[in-house]
Design a protein around this motif. Structure first.
Motif, mmCIF file in Angstrom:
data_model
loop_
_atom_site.group_PDB
_atom_site.id
_atom_site.type_symbol
_atom_site.label_atom_id
_atom_site.label_comp_id
_atom_site.label_asym_id
_atom_site.label_seq_id
_atom_site.Cartn_x
_atom_site.Cartn_y
_atom_site.Cartn_z
ATOM 1 N N ILE A 53 0.577 -1.351 -0.112
ATOM 2 C CA ILE A 53 0.257 0.222 0.313
ATOM 3 C C ILE A 53 0.195 1.121 0.215
ATOM 4 O O ILE A 53 0.549 2.438 -0.965
ATOM 5 C CB ILE A 53 -1.012 -0.012 1.093
ATOM 6 C CG1 ILE A 53 -1.373 -0.792 1.311
ATOM 7 C CG2 ILE A 53 -2.258 1.609 1.316
ATOM 8 C CD1 ILE A 53 -2.730 -1.676 0.240
ATOM 9 N N LEU A 54 2.055 1.385 1.040
ATOM 10 C CA LEU A 54 2.557 2.721 1.345
ATOM 11 C C LEU A 54 3.512 2.403 -0.168
ATOM 12 O O LEU A 54 4.388 3.860 0.168
ATOM 13 C CB LEU A 54 3.792 2.493 2.394
ATOM 14 C CG LEU A 54 2.300 2.007 3.080
ATOM 15 C CD1 LEU A 54 3.422 2.535 4.953
ATOM 16 C CD2 LEU A 54 1.357 3.651 3.453
ATOM 17 N N GLU B 59 -2.099 4.926 11.749
ATOM 18 C CA GLU B 59 -1.686 4.167 10.577
ATOM 19 C C GLU B 59 -2.974 3.646 9.456
ATOM 20 O O GLU B 59 -2.506 3.730 8.485
ATOM 21 C CB GLU B 59 -1.901 2.746 11.279
ATOM 22 C CG GLU B 59 -0.938 1.808 9.595
ATOM 23 C CD GLU B 59 -0.868 0.278 10.787
ATOM 24 O OE1 GLU B 59 0.528 -0.502 11.282
ATOM 25 O OE2 GLU B 59 -1.571 -0.169 11.961
ATOM 26 N N PHE B 60 -4.234 3.591 9.816
ATOM 27 C CA PHE B 60 -5.664 3.586 9.000
ATOM 28 C C PHE B 60 -5.877 4.530 7.817
ATOM 29 O O PHE B 60 -5.445 4.759 6.600
ATOM 30 C CB PHE B 60 -6.411 3.035 9.562
ATOM 31 C CG PHE B 60 -7.330 2.372 8.172
ATOM 32 C CD1 PHE B 60 -7.537 1.000 7.682
ATOM 33 C CD2 PHE B 60 -8.165 3.598 8.102
ATOM 34 C CE1 PHE B 60 -8.528 0.691 6.374
ATOM 35 C CE2 PHE B 60 -9.150 2.943 6.525
ATOM 36 C CZ PHE B 60 -8.982 2.057 6.499
ATOM 37 N N LYS B 62 -2.731 6.592 7.200
ATOM 38 C CA LYS B 62 -1.799 7.434 6.431
ATOM 39 C C LYS B 62 -2.223 5.832 5.643
ATOM 40 O O LYS B 62 -1.819 6.214 4.052
ATOM 41 C CB LYS B 62 -0.342 6.863 7.634
ATOM 42 C CG LYS B 62 0.979 7.310 7.374
ATOM 43 C CD LYS B 62 1.817 7.159 8.295
ATOM 44 C CE LYS B 62 2.252 6.239 8.300
ATOM 45 N NZ LYS B 62 3.347 5.656 9.102
ATOM 46 N N LEU B 63 -2.260 4.624 5.447
ATOM 47 C CA LEU B 63 -2.107 3.588 4.367
ATOM 48 C C LEU B 63 -3.756 4.134 3.764
ATOM 49 O O LEU B 63 -3.851 3.903 1.605
ATOM 50 C CB LEU B 63 -3.168 2.176 4.996
ATOM 51 C CG LEU B 63 -1.864 1.561 5.682
ATOM 52 C CD1 LEU B 63 -2.433 0.441 7.084
ATOM 53 C CD2 LEU B 63 -0.851 1.095 4.999
ATOM 54 N N ALA B 66 -2.072 6.584 1.420
ATOM 55 C CA ALA B 66 -0.981 6.479 0.252
ATOM 56 C C ALA B 66 -2.251 5.634 -1.155
ATOM 57 O O ALA B 66 -1.324 5.861 -2.115
ATOM 58 C CB ALA B 66 -0.393 5.328 0.654
ATOM 59 N N ASN B 67 -3.148 5.127 -0.427
ATOM 60 C CA ASN B 67 -3.855 4.229 -1.580
ATOM 61 C C ASN B 67 -5.230 4.811 -2.712
ATOM 62 O O ASN B 67 -4.669 4.980 -3.294
ATOM 63 C CB ASN B 67 -4.957 3.411 -0.935
ATOM 64 C CG ASN B 67 -5.910 2.730 -1.415
ATOM 65 O OD1 ASN B 67 -7.573 2.426 -1.388
ATOM 66 N ND2 ASN B 67 -5.243 1.680 -2.644
ATOM 67 N N ALA B 69 -3.696 8.216 -3.133
ATOM 68 C CA ALA B 69 -3.003 9.086 -3.700
ATOM 69 C C ALA B 69 -2.564 8.032 -5.190
ATOM 70 O O ALA B 69 -2.452 8.777 -6.146
ATOM 71 C CB ALA B 69 -1.360 9.731 -3.026
ATOM 72 N N LYS B 70 -2.624 7.323 -4.480
ATOM 73 C CA LYS B 70 -2.096 6.326 -6.449
ATOM 74 C C LYS B 70 -3.206 6.034 -7.572
ATOM 75 O O LYS B 70 -3.016 6.402 -8.472
ATOM 76 C CB LYS B 70 -1.999 4.402 -5.289
ATOM 77 C CG LYS B 70 -0.554 4.225 -6.170
ATOM 78 C CD LYS B 70 -1.022 2.237 -5.711
ATOM 79 C CE LYS B 70 -0.637 1.959 -4.286
ATOM 80 N NZ LYS B 70 -0.213 0.785 -4.233
ATOM 81 N N ASP B 89 -6.798 -3.072 -3.363
ATOM 82 C CA ASP B 89 -6.749 -2.495 -1.811
ATOM 83 C C ASP B 89 -7.954 -1.594 -2.427
ATOM 84 O O ASP B 89 -6.998 -0.124 -3.211
ATOM 85 C CB ASP B 89 -6.209 -2.952 -1.230
ATOM 86 C CG ASP B 89 -5.370 -3.861 -1.137
ATOM 87 O OD1 ASP B 89 -6.069 -4.349 -0.510
ATOM 88 O OD2 ASP B 89 -4.516 -4.523 -1.817
ATOM 89 N N PHE B 91 -9.447 1.397 -0.078
ATOM 90 C CA PHE B 91 -9.543 2.050 1.252
ATOM 91 C C PHE B 91 -10.715 2.810 1.304
ATOM 92 O O PHE B 91 -10.523 4.087 0.610
ATOM 93 C CB PHE B 91 -7.866 3.064 1.937
ATOM 94 C CG PHE B 91 -7.266 1.712 2.199
ATOM 95 C CD1 PHE B 91 -6.284 0.339 1.434
ATOM 96 C CD2 PHE B 91 -6.996 1.699 3.786
ATOM 97 C CE1 PHE B 91 -5.412 0.182 1.568
ATOM 98 C CE2 PHE B 91 -5.793 0.736 4.076
ATOM 99 C CZ PHE B 91 -4.850 -0.255 3.204
#
Lengths: 57, 176
Positions: A53-54, B59-60, B62-63, B66-67, B69-70, B89, B91
């Motif tokens: 994911i990161l 944490e969630f 942050k994930l 990132a998800n 942004a992709k 995946d 989020f």
């Protein structure tokens, strides 16, 4: 020995309030412990998944 | 519970054959229902996945960032519009009182949703298909999801979460 045991069960079977309390109490304790076990055994997010994911595009 | 107490000494009496038959019948029905319940739970396709991970809101978040942004393709009223590819995946984040992001999905494709809450208990409810799931903070609920019809779907919160609860409506667009 077996007669004493039968006497106890007979007494229990003749006690509707005792049966009611027992039948609720057993479920309460079992579900409570089961719930605690389930919550305590939840794994954290795997590092491999976090890395994916990161990991950018 | 019987209205009248049984006669004294009922424990020592032999059980009549018709009563035995009824006891056996009741036992078989109870056993069959139990097997059906467990079997349907395992074989029926109505159950959500069992994958849950423990996490923290930080944490969630942050994930999720990132998800998004992709796969981000735009923005709607400050909320990112995300179009993940099939099998990706995805989020989804619940917080008082919004769902993020707006999702654009492909009909017939599989997605792996990760859903969590930032603050308190929310209800992940996709309407009008009526798919419901309770979302507690601190856990990542992984749901495999395959949209089977195209159109605009609403993501509602179905657990009361405060004065803005009724405004907590998200959006999922499913394209052909």
């Amino acid at each position: 020995m077996s007669e004493e045991q039968a006497g106890f069960i007979e007494k229990l079977m003749d006690n509707p309030i005792g049966l009611l309390v027992l039948s609720n109490g057993v479920l309460l304790v079992v579900y409570f412990l089961w719930g605690l076990f389930e919550i305590e055994t939840i794994a954290p997010i795997p590092d491999a998944l976090k890395a994916i994911i990161l990991g950018g595009k | 519970m019987a209205i009248l107490a049984p006669e004294k000494g009922w424990w020592q009496k032999k059980v009549a054959s018709d009563e035995k038959t009824w006891i056996m019948f009741a036992a078989v029905v109870a056993l069959a229902l139990f097997v059906l319940m467990v079997g349907w739970h395992l074989l029926g396709k109505q159950n959500p996945s069992y994958i849950v991970y423990s996490t923290s809101p930080d944490e969630f978040y942050k994930l999720a960032q990132a998800n998004w942004a992709k796969y981000k393709v735009g923005e709607e009223a400050g909320i990112p519009v995300v179009q993940p590819p099939p099998d990706a995946d995805v989020f989804v984040l619940a917080s008082t009182w919004k769902w993020e992001p707006v999702l654009v999905l492909k009909k017939g494709a599989n997605y792996k949703f990760h859903v969590s809450s930032m603050d308190l208990l929310h209800g992940f409810s996709i309407q009008p298909v009526n798919m419901n799931f309770a979302i507690h903070p601190g856990y990542d609920y992984v749901l495999t999801f395959k949209p089977t019809s195209a159109g605009d779907f609403r993501l509602m919160c179905n657990e009361y979460c405060g004065p803005g609860h009724h405004t907590m409506i998200g959006k999922i667009k499913v394209e052909d």
